[in-house]
Motif scaffolding. Sequence first.
Motif, PDB file in Angstrom:
ATOM      1  N   MET A   1      25.559   6.481  24.833  1.00 46.78           N
ATOM      2  CA  MET A   1      25.596   5.735  23.569  1.00 46.78           C
ATOM      3  C   MET A   1      25.250   6.658  22.402  1.00 46.78           C
ATOM      4  SD  MET A   1      23.414   2.322  22.409  1.00 46.78           S
ATOM      5  CE  MET A   1      24.232   1.249  23.589  1.00 46.78           C
ATOM      6  N   GLN A   2      25.974   6.509  21.310  1.00 48.13           N
ATOM      7  CA  GLN A   2      25.729   7.318  20.122  1.00 48.13           C
ATOM      8  C   GLN A   2      24.336   7.055  19.577  1.00 48.13           C
ATOM      9  OE1 GLN A   2      28.507   6.513  17.012  1.00 48.13           O
ATOM     10  NE2 GLN A   2      27.699   8.041  15.607  1.00 48.13           N
ATOM     11  N   GLU A   3      23.684   8.106  19.108  1.00 54.08           N
ATOM     12  CA  GLU A   3      22.333   7.972  18.558  1.00 54.08           C
ATOM     13  C   GLU A   3      22.341   7.033  17.346  1.00 54.08           C
ATOM     14  OE1 GLU A   3      18.753  10.782  16.680  1.00 54.08           O
ATOM     15  OE2 GLU A   3      20.539  11.684  17.568  1.00 54.08           O
ATOM     16  N   THR A   4      21.294   6.223  17.232  1.00 50.28           N
ATOM     17  CA  THR A   4      21.211   5.230  16.164  1.00 50.28           C
ATOM     18  C   THR A   4      20.432   5.779  14.978  1.00 50.28           C
ATOM     19  OG1 THR A   4      21.196   3.470  17.809  1.00 50.28           O
ATOM     20  CG2 THR A   4      20.516   2.880  15.577  1.00 50.28           C
ATOM     21  N   THR A   5      20.968   5.589  13.795  1.00 47.60           N
ATOM     22  CA  THR A   5      20.265   5.885  12.550  1.00 47.60           C
ATOM     23  C   THR A   5      20.161   4.599  11.749  1.00 47.60           C
ATOM     24  OG1 THR A   5      21.180   8.128  12.487  1.00 47.60           O
ATOM     25  CG2 THR A   5      20.260   7.260  10.433  1.00 47.60           C
ATOM     26  N   VAL A   6      18.933   4.160  11.469  1.00 46.27           N
ATOM     27  CA  VAL A   6      18.717   2.939  10.702  1.00 46.27           C
ATOM     28  C   VAL A   6      18.429   3.305   9.252  1.00 46.27           C
ATOM     29  CG1 VAL A   6      17.432   0.780  10.496  1.00 46.27           C
ATOM     30  CG2 VAL A   6      17.766   1.826  12.752  1.00 46.27           C
ATOM     31  N   VAL A   7      19.224   2.749   8.335  1.00 39.44           N
ATOM     32  CA  VAL A   7      19.080   3.031   6.907  1.00 39.44           C
ATOM     33  C   VAL A   7      18.616   1.744   6.212  1.00 39.44           C
ATOM     34  CG1 VAL A   7      20.232   3.859   4.827  1.00 39.44           C
ATOM     35  CG2 VAL A   7      20.947   4.717   7.073  1.00 39.44           C
ATOM     36  N   PRO A   8      17.317   1.651   5.849  1.00 35.83           N
ATOM     37  CA  PRO A   8      16.817   0.422   5.236  1.00 35.83           C
ATOM     38  C   PRO A   8      16.810   0.495   3.709  1.00 35.83           C
ATOM     39  CG  PRO A   8      14.969   1.781   5.931  1.00 35.83           C
ATOM     40  CD  PRO A   8      16.230   2.581   6.194  1.00 35.83           C
ATOM     41  N   GLY A 109      24.935   4.390  16.312  1.00 38.51           N
ATOM     42  CA  GLY A 109      25.519   4.830  15.056  1.00 38.51           C
ATOM     43  C   GLY A 109      24.661   4.457  13.860  1.00 38.51           C
ATOM     44  N   LYS A 110      25.252   4.485  12.683  1.00 36.52           N
ATOM     45  CA  LYS A 110      24.547   4.174  11.443  1.00 36.52           C
ATOM     46  C   LYS A 110      24.440   2.668  11.277  1.00 36.52           C
ATOM     47  CE  LYS A 110      24.493   5.397   6.520  1.00 36.52           C
ATOM     48  NZ  LYS A 110      25.187   6.161   5.440  1.00 36.52           N
ATOM     49  N   GLN A 111      23.212   2.189  11.103  1.00 41.58           N
ATOM     50  CA  GLN A 111      22.947   0.769  10.945  1.00 41.58           C
ATOM     51  C   GLN A 111      22.175   0.544   9.643  1.00 41.58           C
ATOM     52  OE1 GLN A 111      23.927  -1.690  13.191  1.00 41.58           O
ATOM     53  NE2 GLN A 111      25.005  -0.078  14.320  1.00 41.58           N
ATOM     54  N   TYR A 112      22.682  -0.344   8.805  1.00 44.04           N
ATOM     55  CA  TYR A 112      21.991  -0.689   7.561  1.00 44.04           C
ATOM     56  C   TYR A 112      21.077  -1.891   7.795  1.00 44.04           C
ATOM     57  CZ  TYR A 112      25.297   2.271   4.996  1.00 44.04           C
ATOM     58  OH  TYR A 112      26.041   3.335   4.524  1.00 44.04           O
ATOM     59  N   LEU A 113      19.910  -1.847   7.173  1.00 50.41           N
ATOM     60  CA  LEU A 113      18.964  -2.959   7.197  1.00 50.41           C
ATOM     61  C   LEU A 113      18.647  -3.340   5.760  1.00 50.41           C
ATOM     62  CD1 LEU A 113      16.854  -4.899   8.419  1.00 50.41           C
ATOM     63  CD2 LEU A 113      15.261  -2.952   8.488  1.00 50.41           C
ATOM     64  N   LEU A 114      18.975  -4.574   5.379  1.00 52.22           N
ATOM     65  CA  LEU A 114      18.672  -5.083   4.046  1.00 52.22           C
ATOM     66  C   LEU A 114      17.439  -5.963   4.116  1.00 52.22           C
ATOM     67  CD1 LEU A 114      22.238  -6.077   2.809  1.00 52.22           C
ATOM     68  CD2 LEU A 114      21.069  -3.878   2.597  1.00 52.22           C
ATOM     69  N   ILE A 115      16.454  -5.650   3.295  1.00 52.29           N
ATOM     70  CA  ILE A 115      15.213  -6.412   3.246  1.00 52.29           C
ATOM     71  C   ILE A 115      15.143  -7.074   1.876  1.00 52.29           C
ATOM     72  CG2 ILE A 115      12.703  -6.311   3.444  1.00 52.29           C
ATOM     73  CD1 ILE A 115      13.090  -3.649   4.981  1.00 52.29           C
ATOM     74  N   GLU A 116      15.137  -8.391   1.849  1.00 47.90           N
ATOM     75  CA  GLU A 116      15.134  -9.110   0.576  1.00 47.90           C
ATOM     76  C   GLU A 116      13.727  -9.558   0.217  1.00 47.90           C
ATOM     77  OE1 GLU A 116      16.863 -13.095  -1.660  1.00 47.90           O
ATOM     78  OE2 GLU A 116      17.690 -12.535   0.296  1.00 47.90           O
ATOM     79  N   GLY A 117      13.322  -9.253  -0.994  1.00 51.67           N
ATOM     80  CA  GLY A 117      12.014  -9.655  -1.475  1.00 51.67           C
ATOM     81  C   GLY A 117      12.007 -11.094  -1.979  1.00 51.67           C
TER      82      GLY A 117
END
Length: 224
Positions: A1-8, A109-117
């Motif tokens: 599996m491709q390495e995961t990068t989390v971009v928050p 792979g590249k994963q985006y994480l959106l955190i809403e205030g």
Amino acid sequence: MQETTVVPYFITGIGTDVGKTVSSAIVARALNAWYWKPIQAGLEPGTDQQTVAALADMPAEKILPESYRLLKPASPHWAARDEKVQIDIKKITRDFRNILEHISKTSSGKQYLLIEGAGGIMVPLNEKQFVGDMIKQLSIPSILVSRHYLGSINHSMLSAEYCRMKDIEVKGWIFNGSYGHYADEICHWSGLPQLAAFPELPAITPETIAAQATEWADTLKRIL
């Protein structure tokens, strides 16, 4: 599996009702992102989590549970006080780390994480700390959401200045609405770029959200 990068990214705003949740839905759809609302104040008629999931047509596994679910639709510190709860940024930080670990284990792979205030960047969470303190503690970049209305220049510039004073990294602005033509000036005066500009939508539906996501996806992916 491709390495995961989390971009928050932390999505905050210049005030309440400036379009954070709709913006979160559009960006989540555009980036195929995960979504997390650490503090939900007000559970009726529905939560922001439910709204984003429906509007962005997101898979259930990409909607992450809140750290705090409070009944009163009010400032978090007030809603928490009503329920004799103390909002603890350290708990939110622990939950954030667990979420990063969960995404890394279940995705690739590249994963985006959106955190809403909640509300604007200086909304109080407890007697001493504000949303900005939470962003600072999580140590992630923020996105500022602004709505065009009379007075929004002032509120936008104050929010940008607060981030500068607190050394909070800001990736740029998302603008909402059609009143005035302030976006270029706010970007110029704040020194922060525009990420996207969403018009006043005739109706807020999964279809209109999808159309805006398609329009802005390439720009958002290039900058973020």
